[in-house]
Enzyme design. Structure first.
Site, PDB file in Angstrom:
ATOM      1  N   HIS A  21       0.848  -1.206   0.000  1.00 30.05           N
ATOM      2  CA  HIS A  21       0.000   0.000   0.000  1.00 30.05           C
ATOM      3  C   HIS A  21       0.886   1.260   0.000  1.00 30.05           C
ATOM      4  O   HIS A  21       0.617   2.211  -0.749  1.00 30.05           O
ATOM      5  CB  HIS A  21      -0.869   0.051   1.265  1.00 30.05           C
ATOM      6  CG  HIS A  21      -1.918  -1.012   1.358  1.00 30.05           C
ATOM      7  ND1 HIS A  21      -2.096  -1.800   2.474  1.00 30.05           N
ATOM      8  CD2 HIS A  21      -2.881  -1.418   0.480  1.00 30.05           C
ATOM      9  CE1 HIS A  21      -3.114  -2.629   2.299  1.00 30.05           C
ATOM     10  NE2 HIS A  21      -3.602  -2.428   1.079  1.00 30.05           N
ATOM     11  N   LYS A  33     -17.599  -5.667   8.978  1.00 29.21           N
ATOM     12  CA  LYS A  33     -16.348  -6.407   9.149  1.00 29.21           C
ATOM     13  C   LYS A  33     -15.840  -6.245  10.578  1.00 29.21           C
ATOM     14  O   LYS A  33     -16.063  -5.222  11.208  1.00 29.21           O
ATOM     15  CB  LYS A  33     -15.284  -5.857   8.188  1.00 29.21           C
ATOM     16  CG  LYS A  33     -15.352  -6.452   6.801  1.00 29.21           C
ATOM     17  CD  LYS A  33     -14.088  -6.114   6.029  1.00 29.21           C
ATOM     18  CE  LYS A  33     -14.108  -6.689   4.620  1.00 29.21           C
ATOM     19  NZ  LYS A  33     -12.948  -6.264   3.835  1.00 29.21           N
ATOM     20  N   ARG A  46      -2.269  -6.242  -8.181  1.00 33.24           N
ATOM     21  CA  ARG A  46      -1.126  -7.117  -7.909  1.00 33.24           C
ATOM     22  C   ARG A  46      -1.010  -8.195  -8.968  1.00 33.24           C
ATOM     23  O   ARG A  46      -0.070  -8.246  -9.732  1.00 33.24           O
ATOM     24  CB  ARG A  46      -1.271  -7.760  -6.521  1.00 33.24           C
ATOM     25  CG  ARG A  46      -1.106  -6.794  -5.368  1.00 33.24           C
ATOM     26  CD  ARG A  46      -1.565  -7.380  -4.076  1.00 33.24           C
ATOM     27  NE  ARG A  46      -2.984  -7.724  -4.146  1.00 33.24           N
ATOM     28  CZ  ARG A  46      -3.717  -8.148  -3.121  1.00 33.24           C
ATOM     29  NH1 ARG A  46      -3.164  -8.308  -1.948  1.00 33.24           N
ATOM     30  NH2 ARG A  46      -4.992  -8.406  -3.264  1.00 33.24           N
ATOM     31  N   SER A  85      -2.939  -7.610   3.351  1.00 28.36           N
ATOM     32  CA  SER A  85      -3.132  -7.434   4.796  1.00 28.36           C
ATOM     33  C   SER A  85      -3.468  -8.774   5.438  1.00 28.36           C
ATOM     34  O   SER A  85      -3.037  -9.060   6.557  1.00 28.36           O
ATOM     35  CB  SER A  85      -4.257  -6.432   5.062  1.00 28.36           C
ATOM     36  OG  SER A  85      -3.956  -5.190   4.488  1.00 28.36           O
TER      37      SER A  85
END
Ligand code: PNS
Length: 169
Positions: free
Chosen positions: A16, A40, A89, A127
Site C-alpha cells: 500500500h 467487518k 497485484r 493485509s
C-alpha cells in the site's frame, strides 16, 4: 487533480505504501480513505488504522488520511476527487477490480478509476497474509512499516523473531 485511494488498510502494508508514494508523485493530492465497514470485524479500529498510515506517510506533504462510510463514489464527490486509485497485484485481482471500476462508473461517470501496478516485490502481499503470519508468531517486519509491525506484535502478544513452530506427529 485529487485522487482518493480507498481501502480497508487493516493494516497498511509496504505494498500500500508503495502505491501511496508513487501516487503522490502523480497527483496534486492523494487522500488515503480508510473504509469504516460496520459489517467487518477488523484487527485495528479505524482511528488506529488512520494513525498507522499517518505515521508512515508524514514525509509526503500532499497525502492526507481520513475515513469514510457508505459509497466510495459519494465520498469521492464530496471530496472533489477525479480519480479513484487502486493497486493491481496479480491477474486474480483484475476481475474483482474491473467489476468494481465498472460498477462505480455506472454510479458516477466523472470519476475515473486508475490502476497502479503493484511493484513486483509486493505482488504477493496482502493485509490478510500479514495477519496470518503474525497470528502464528512469524515476522512481518519485511511486509509492513515499522510502526505497524510493532502494533501487530503487541496485538498478538508475540515478540519477534518468529516463535518455534509447534509440530504434532
Ligand atoms: O481494501 P479493500 O477491502 O479491497 O477495499 C475495498 C473498497 C473499500 C475499495 C470497496 O469495498 C468499496 O469501495 N467499498 C465501499 C462501498 C461501495 O462503494 N461499494 C460499491 C463499489 S463496488
Amino acid at each position: 487533480m485529487i485522487a482518493i485511494y480507498p481501502g480497508s488498510f487493516d493494516p497498511v502494508t509496504l505494498g500500500h505504501l508503495d502505491i501511496i508514494e508513487r501516487a503522490s508523485r502523480l497527483f496534486e493530492q492523494v487522500i488515503v480513505s480508510v473504509l469504516c465497514n460496520p459489517r467487518k470485524s477488523p484487527l485495528f479500529d479505524v482511528p488506529h488504522r488512520i494513525a498507522q498510515i499517518q505515521a508512515c506517510t508524514g514525509h509526503l506533504p500532499n497525502v492526507a488520511i481520513e475515513s469514510f462510510t457508505g459509497l466510495t463514489v459519494e465520498y469521492a464527490r464530496l471530496r472533489g476527487a477525479g480519480v479513484l486509485l487502486r493497486g493491481l497485484r496479480v491477474l486474480s485481482d483484475f476481475e474483482k477490480e474491473l467489476q468494481m471500476a465498472h460498477t462505480n462508473k455506472t454510479l458516477c461517470d466523472e470519476l475515473e478509476t486508475v490502476f497502479l501496478a503493484t511493484s513486483t516485490e509486493y505482488s504477493f502481499l496482502s493485509s490478510s497474509v500479514v495477519k496470518e503470519i503474525a497470528q502464528f508468531g512469524g515476522m512481518v517486519d519485511h511486509l509492513v512499516p515499522v510502526n505497524v509491525a510493532q502494533d501487530i506484535y503487541r496485538c498478538f502478544n508475540k515478540t519477534p523473531p518468529a516463535a518455534t513452530p509447534n509440530i504434532t506427529p
